[in-house]
Design a protein around this motif. Structure first.
Motif, short mmCIF file in Angstrom:
data_model
loop_
_atom_site.label_atom_id
_atom_site.label_comp_id
_atom_site.label_asym_id
_atom_site.label_seq_id
_atom_site.Cartn_x
_atom_site.Cartn_y
_atom_site.Cartn_z
N GLU A 168 0.72 -1.03 -0.04
CA GLU A 168 0.08 -0.05 0.08
C GLU A 168 0.51 0.84 0.17
OE1 GLU A 168 -3.13 0.10 0.13
OE2 GLU A 168 -3.66 -2.12 -1.05
N PRO A 169 0.55 2.24 -0.77
CA PRO A 169 1.37 3.32 -0.86
C PRO A 169 1.58 4.18 0.34
CG PRO A 169 -0.71 3.94 -2.10
CD PRO A 169 -1.52 2.53 -0.94
N TYR A 170 0.78 4.17 1.30
CA TYR A 170 1.35 4.18 3.05
C TYR A 170 2.60 3.97 3.59
CZ TYR A 170 -1.97 0.87 5.24
OH TYR A 170 -2.92 -0.34 5.28
N VAL A 171 2.70 2.41 3.58
CA VAL A 171 3.24 1.66 3.81
C VAL A 171 4.55 2.22 3.49
CG1 VAL A 171 4.70 0.01 4.24
CG2 VAL A 171 2.44 0.10 4.46
N GLU A 172 4.74 2.32 1.52
CA GLU A 172 6.33 2.72 0.81
C GLU A 172 6.09 4.21 1.38
OE1 GLU A 172 4.61 2.40 -2.91
OE2 GLU A 172 5.00 -0.34 -2.35
N ALA A 173 5.46 5.72 1.71
CA ALA A 173 5.73 6.01 2.24
C ALA A 173 6.75 6.43 3.25
CB ALA A 173 4.49 7.08 1.83
N ALA A 174 5.82 5.68 4.35
CA ALA A 174 6.75 5.42 5.51
C ALA A 174 8.34 4.90 5.41
CB ALA A 174 5.66 4.25 6.86
N MET A 175 8.21 3.74 4.94
CA MET A 175 9.59 3.01 4.33
C MET A 175 10.52 4.74 3.71
SD MET A 175 8.59 -0.28 3.04
CE MET A 175 9.99 -1.52 2.84
N THR A 176 10.06 4.89 2.40
CA THR A 176 11.08 6.62 1.79
C THR A 176 11.25 7.24 3.35
OG1 THR A 176 9.36 5.63 -0.23
CG2 THR A 176 10.68 7.53 0.54
#
Length: 281
Positions: A168-176
């Motif tokens: 999901e985008p919010y998980v990828e954003a948190a990782m970024t």
């Protein structure tokens, strides 16, 4: 009260879960109040009153050792429910942690899932029998034995949810953004697993109560000094033709309890699964 019954009539799908709630609540309340409701000490031996029919001081009669059957069934329910709830809680907590790690870290996934597959290849009852035979019969050993057979199913469930949610985008954003891994697992991924875990927990609870009864019936459950529905039936099987009630009453409560828990699990799945709600709509 009238409005409640009117709303139930307008939503017939709630009738069966509602009855399950009432049945389960009555069983749980009766077992919790067992010290107050039980007319006798469930462990008190009375050879002069052995195998007495229902009536008088013994509403359900007595067993082969003169112990009051009603008192033993009420107190036995506390033990059976404790094993079911304890197994569900330990399995969910351990399976959640392992499943989060397996679903998020690909390097650990292969090793963890092969170990889980090995455990799942062994029938739950056989695994529980082996562990209880090794560690001895006690409430703790029975809970741990059943837990080992349930953890792999929880791990697979959590892993599948995490594998989907991590994209999901919010998980990828948190990782970024460099968010720490424990924070991502706890704050972003773990909440996605709560709904399926609640449903799975009900099934584990019902399964644990049944497996404990099977173990006790085989003589591998908890000792007879601690009554449970399973060992009450195990003790009564030798006198089944003479007095079937020794098996009937604990078996009836066991069946009603497991059936009610499974019905509530199905109802929770229908309520918490968005796909089921869209299908009903």
């Amino acid at each position: 009260m009238a409005e409640m019954f009117r709303s139930i009539r307008q939503m017939p799908a709630l009738i069966v879960p509602g009855l399950a709630v009432l049945v389960l609540a009555a069983i749980v309340l009766a077992t919790l109040l067992a010290p107050l409701l039980a007319p006798h000490d469930p462990l008190a031996l009375s050879p002069l009153n052995r195998l007495k029919p229902p009536g008088g001081d013994f509403p359900l009669g007595t067993d082969a050792l003169g112990r009051d059957l009603l008192s033993r069934v009420l107190h036995g329910g506390r033990v059976s429910l404790l094993i079911g709830i304890g197994t569900a809680a330990v399995s969910i907590m351990a399976g959640l942690v392992i499943g989060l790690v397996a679903g998020f870290f690909r390097t650990a996934d292969a090793v963890i899932m092969r170990v889980m597959d090995a455990f799942m290849a062994i029938p739950p009852v056989l695994l529980a029998v082996a562990l209880v035979a090794i560690h001895g019969a006690s409430i703790l050993s029975v809970v741990l034995a059943i837990t080992f057979s349930e953890i792999p199913r929880v791990v697979r469930l959590v892993r599948s949810v995490v594998l989907s949610a991590r994209e999901e985008p919010y998980v990828e954003a948190a990782m970024t953004l460099g968010t720490r891994m424990p924070v991502i697992l706890w704050r972003h991924l773990m909440p996605n697993t709560l709904a399926p875990l609640i449903v799975q927990g009900t099934y584990i609870c019902a399964s644990a109560i049944l497996i404990e009864s099977i173990l006790s019936f085989l003589g591998l459950g908890i000792g007879t000094e601690t009554p449970s529905w399973g060992n009450i039936m195990a003790e009564g099987r030798s006198y089944f033709l003479l007095k079937p009630s020794l098996i009937f009453w604990p078996g009836l409560l066991l069946s009603l309890c497991v059936l009610a828990i499974n019905i509530l699990g199905d109802a929770a799945r229908d309520m918490l699964d968005p796909r089921m709600r869209r299908r009903e709509g």
